[in-house]
Every structure is written in structure tokens, then in C-alpha cells.
Enzyme design. Structure first.
Site, PDB file in Angstrom:
ATOM      1  N   THR A 133      20.206  46.401 -15.674  1.00  0.00           N
ATOM      2  CA  THR A 133      19.855  46.956 -14.370  1.00  0.00           C
ATOM      3  C   THR A 133      18.389  47.374 -14.311  1.00  0.00           C
ATOM      4  O   THR A 133      17.771  47.660 -15.340  1.00  0.00           O
ATOM      5  CB  THR A 133      20.731  48.191 -14.080  1.00  0.00           C
ATOM      6  OG1 THR A 133      20.278  48.868 -12.907  1.00  0.00           O
ATOM      7  CG2 THR A 133      20.684  49.175 -15.232  1.00  0.00           C
ATOM      8  N   ASP A 134      17.852  47.452 -13.111  1.00  0.00           N
ATOM      9  CA  ASP A 134      16.498  47.966 -12.923  1.00  0.00           C
ATOM     10  C   ASP A 134      16.411  49.464 -13.174  1.00  0.00           C
ATOM     11  O   ASP A 134      15.328  50.013 -13.383  1.00  0.00           O
ATOM     12  CB  ASP A 134      15.960  47.629 -11.529  1.00  0.00           C
ATOM     13  CG  ASP A 134      16.831  48.145 -10.390  1.00  0.00           C
ATOM     14  OD1 ASP A 134      17.859  48.800 -10.655  1.00  0.00           O
ATOM     15  OD2 ASP A 134      16.476  47.887  -9.215  1.00  0.00           O
ATOM     16  N   GLU A 135      17.537  50.146 -13.195  1.00  0.00           N
ATOM     17  CA  GLU A 135      17.514  51.608 -13.340  1.00  0.00           C
ATOM     18  C   GLU A 135      17.033  52.061 -14.712  1.00  0.00           C
ATOM     19  O   GLU A 135      16.667  53.233 -14.892  1.00  0.00           O
ATOM     20  CB  GLU A 135      18.892  52.191 -13.031  1.00  0.00           C
ATOM     21  CG  GLU A 135      19.302  51.990 -11.589  1.00  0.00           C
ATOM     22  CD  GLU A 135      20.429  52.892 -11.159  1.00  0.00           C
ATOM     23  OE1 GLU A 135      20.440  54.074 -11.555  1.00  0.00           O
ATOM     24  OE2 GLU A 135      21.312  52.415 -10.437  1.00  0.00           O
ATOM     25  N   TYR A 159      24.195  56.962 -16.625  1.00  0.00           N
ATOM     26  CA  TYR A 159      24.424  55.520 -16.485  1.00  0.00           C
ATOM     27  C   TYR A 159      23.221  54.725 -16.977  1.00  0.00           C
ATOM     28  O   TYR A 159      23.336  53.838 -17.838  1.00  0.00           O
ATOM     29  CB  TYR A 159      24.717  55.170 -15.031  1.00  0.00           C
ATOM     30  CG  TYR A 159      24.506  53.709 -14.712  1.00  0.00           C
ATOM     31  CD1 TYR A 159      25.235  52.720 -15.373  1.00  0.00           C
ATOM     32  CD2 TYR A 159      23.562  53.299 -13.763  1.00  0.00           C
ATOM     33  CE1 TYR A 159      25.029  51.372 -15.109  1.00  0.00           C
ATOM     34  CE2 TYR A 159      23.358  51.958 -13.490  1.00  0.00           C
ATOM     35  CZ  TYR A 159      24.092  51.001 -14.168  1.00  0.00           C
ATOM     36  OH  TYR A 159      23.879  49.672 -13.899  1.00  0.00           O
ATOM     37  N   LYS A 163      22.751  52.129 -20.251  1.00  0.00           N
ATOM     38  CA  LYS A 163      22.343  50.728 -20.133  1.00  0.00           C
ATOM     39  C   LYS A 163      21.046  50.467 -20.899  1.00  0.00           C
ATOM     40  O   LYS A 163      20.885  49.406 -21.515  1.00  0.00           O
ATOM     41  CB  LYS A 163      22.173  50.352 -18.659  1.00  0.00           C
ATOM     42  CG  LYS A 163      23.481  50.215 -17.890  1.00  0.00           C
ATOM     43  CD  LYS A 163      24.379  49.124 -18.457  1.00  0.00           C
ATOM     44  CE  LYS A 163      23.814  47.732 -18.217  1.00  0.00           C
ATOM     45  NZ  LYS A 163      24.739  46.676 -18.697  1.00  0.00           N
TER      46      LYS A 163
END
Length: 355
Positions: A133-135, A159, A163
Site C-alpha cells: 500500500t501507499d500508506e 495497519y 504492511k
């Protein structure tokens, strides 16, 4: 090509499975633990195809994974199984550590053992594709340049931290053990079959039912929106043609504030399904207390994947959101049981900005 898709009954995983089985030269094994967000109904249209099989298993079960890899003679692992909802990671981070970190570790161990047993072209062709993810990159201000593949990691939620840890594990298994890996980091996905706790399906379904449309804070948080079928095409291409050990950003090129997204859905529904009282669906918008540690903006620099693999999204936000709304209007058979079963209340009401 024998392909194992972990998290295959999830939103993005099921879209990837539907995309992959369209090529008769592929054989797809979809693996999923079937937690709350895994839904076999999302795979109904392909469940009886000869080049598709579903296996219920947990990626934390290294022995089960090893058996599947060997029995199915897997050429490519596409790892999408993950806990993904930010609000849930705040309420209960343990599941995110277990699945996203320990599960990825177990999967890597099984893949490494299996790959070491391959010979010749089979060993050379094998890939472990990790989907992230970009997060993991943290948050941007309005004037910051978009995330690129070299942006330092700065996760800010349980989260995104889980990741980020899984991304690091995958890279370490390549650099230390030689496992042939590729990685992708994507922006916010939307489209058919998305679990109704996420912003876009929640807004569509609440509006259809004349329920409040919750928006965190003042709605100015910015996300880059990627139509899920464009993501599936990109994942397939990276797994086939991406350079081993490299990572690729996948985005939609569609930065929008959360409020703009909700307003757009309301305006489209005003035309497609007007309210009984004649008022705009915008009148249902309800601003709610912001989420703790809410990242303000995500944006993706996708020049690398465009330059090296020639990939660009087919859908604009305007075309993609209309296709998505039409799908939810026409497919109550899929989402109505979910709404009726466990998630009609507060949980759906506060889940308004996660990817």
C-alpha cells in the site's frame, strides 16, 4: 502459468482472480482464510471454470502453504492476503501483526523452501509478488511531491506499520536468500465487490437507504483513487515483466478529497436514483470526529511503471465511479446479505476514509 493468489476472496484478490482466469493459459489457485472481508460470492462467476480452484487456508499455516505449492506446481505467488482496514487496526492491532507480519513470514518461508527445490527454467521463472500500500510512506502535505519508489517509509497507523514490516521482510528474503521477488505499492482502490465498510461503497449504500453519509473531520483528506480492474491488470503485468527485487507504484492519477468523492456520488445518485423527498443526497452528509492519526494526503508517482512497463489506468475517476455506482445499484444480491448480517450499525457508520 500456475498462479497462487493469497487473499483471493477479498476485494482486490477476487478482481485479480477474475482477471487472471480470463487467460486460458493460466491456472489460478485462490487461497483465503475467509475472515469477515473474504466473500466467495465475489468469485461466483469463475468458481466452475476448469482453470480455477479455491482453497480455504491460512497463510500462517506454513505446512498447508507448502503442500499447496508442491501439489499445484505453483509458478507465481501473488500475495494479497492482509488485514487492511485502518479503523480496525486502531481498535484491534493484534490481528494485523498476526496476518500481515507473521503470515507474510510464514509464506516467505514456504516459498523459499519450495523455490529451492525447483530446477532450471522453473526456478528462473518463479516469482513471489508482494502487494502493498501507499500508506507505508506516511502522509504528504499539499505541496509535497508524490510518493515514489525511493520515498522513505514513515507508517503512522498499526495497519501501515504492519504492511511496512511485511515489505521489509520480502526485500530481506531476496537480499539474504535470493528469493526472486517483486513488490507493488498501490493507492486507494474502489470498484465492484468492495466490502461495505470502505468510503465509496459505504456512501453509495447509505445514500440508497437514506442513511447519514459520515465524513471524517472536514472532508479535506486527499487520496489517489485507483479503479480495481486497472490495479488487477497492473499486478499481472508486474508479476510477468517486472524486474526482480524492484518495487513499482500503482496509482490512478486521480487525487480527490474525501468530500469531493462523497459529493460526486451524491450528484450521480441524484440523477440515477432521486430521493423520494426530492432533495439532494448531499443533504445526508454528516461530518464526524476525525480518526486518530488520520493521514492528510497520499499521492503516487507512477512514472516508473509507465516508463518501464508501459502501463496507465484505463479508467478516469469520473468513468470509474459511475461504473461502480451502477454495479452497486444492480447487484444487491452481493451486498445486501453483508449489510443485513453484521455490519449495518456503528461499524459501517465510522468507516469513512480507509483505503
Amino acid at each position: 502459468m500456475n498462479i497462487l493468489v493469497t487473499g483471493g476472496a477479498g476485494f482486490i484478490g477476487s478482481a485479480l482472480c477474475r482477471h487472471l482466469v480470463a487467460d486460458p493459459d493460466n491456472r489460478v489457485v485462490s487461497l483465503d482464510k475467509l475472515t469477515y472481508a473474504g466473500n466467495l460470492a465475489s468469485l461466483r462467476q469463475i468458481e466452475n471454470l476448469r482453470n480455477y480452484r479455491f482453497v480455504r487456508a491460512d497463510i500462517c499455516d506454513e505446512g498447508a502453504i507448502a503442500s499447496i505449492l508442491s501439489a499445484e506446481k505453483i509458478d507465481r505467488i501473488m500475495h494479497l492476503a492482509a488485514e487492511t482496514h485502518v479503523d480496525r487496526s486502531i481498535d484491534g492491532p493484534g490481528a494485523f501483526i498476526e496476518t500481515n507480519i507473521l503470515g507474510t513470514f510464514r509464506l516467505l518461508q514456504a516459498a523459499l523452501h519450495y523455490w529451492r527445490g525447483l530446477c532450471g527454467r522453473a526456478a528462473e521463472a518463479f516469482r513471489f509478488h508482494h502487494v502493498s500500500t501507499d500508506e507505508v510512506f506516511g502522509a504528504l502535505s499539499l505541496d509535497d511531491e508524490s510518493f515514489n519508489e525511493s520515498t522513505p517509509y514513515a507508517p503512522s497507523s498499526p495497519y501501515s506499520a504492519s504492511k511496512a514490516a511485511s515489505d521489509h521482510l520480502v526485500r530481506a528474503w531476496h537480499h539474504t536468500f535470493g528469493l526472486p521477488v517483486v513488490l507493488t505499492n498501490c493507492s486507494n482502490n474502489y470498484g465492484p465487490f468492495q466490502f461495505p465498510e470502505k468510503l465509496i461503497p459505504l456512501t453509495i449504500l447509505n445514500a440508497m437507504e437514506e442513511r447519514p453519509l459520515p465524513v471524517y473531520g472536514n472532508g479535506t483528506n486527499v487520496r489517489d483513487w485507483l479503479y480495481v480492474d486497472d490495479h488487477a491488470r497492473a499486478l499481472d503485468l508486474v508479476a510477468l515483466k517486472g524486474t526482480v527485487s524492484e518495487s513499482y507504484n500503482i496509482g490512478g492519477g486521480c487525487e480527490r478529497t474525501n468530500l469531493h468523492v462523497v459529493d460526486t456520488i451524491c450528484d450521480i445518485l441524484d440523477g440515477k436514483r432521486p430521493r423520494r423527498n426530492g432533495k439532494s443526497h448531499r443533504d445526508l452528509i454528516a461530518f464526524v470526529d476525525d480518526r486518530p492519526g488520520h493521514d492528510w494526503r497520499y499521492a503516487m508517482d507512477t512514472s516508473k511503471i509507465e516508463r518501464e512497463l508501459g502501463l496507465k489506468p484505463r479508467e478516469s475517476f469520473e468513468t470509474g465511479i459511475e461504473r461502480t455506482i451502477d454495479w452497486y445499484l444492480e447487484n444487491g444480491w452481493w451486498w445486501q446479505p453483508i449489510r443485513d448480517r453484521n455490519y449495518r450499525g456503528e461499524r459501517l457508520g465510522r468507516s469513512v476514509a480507509a483505503p
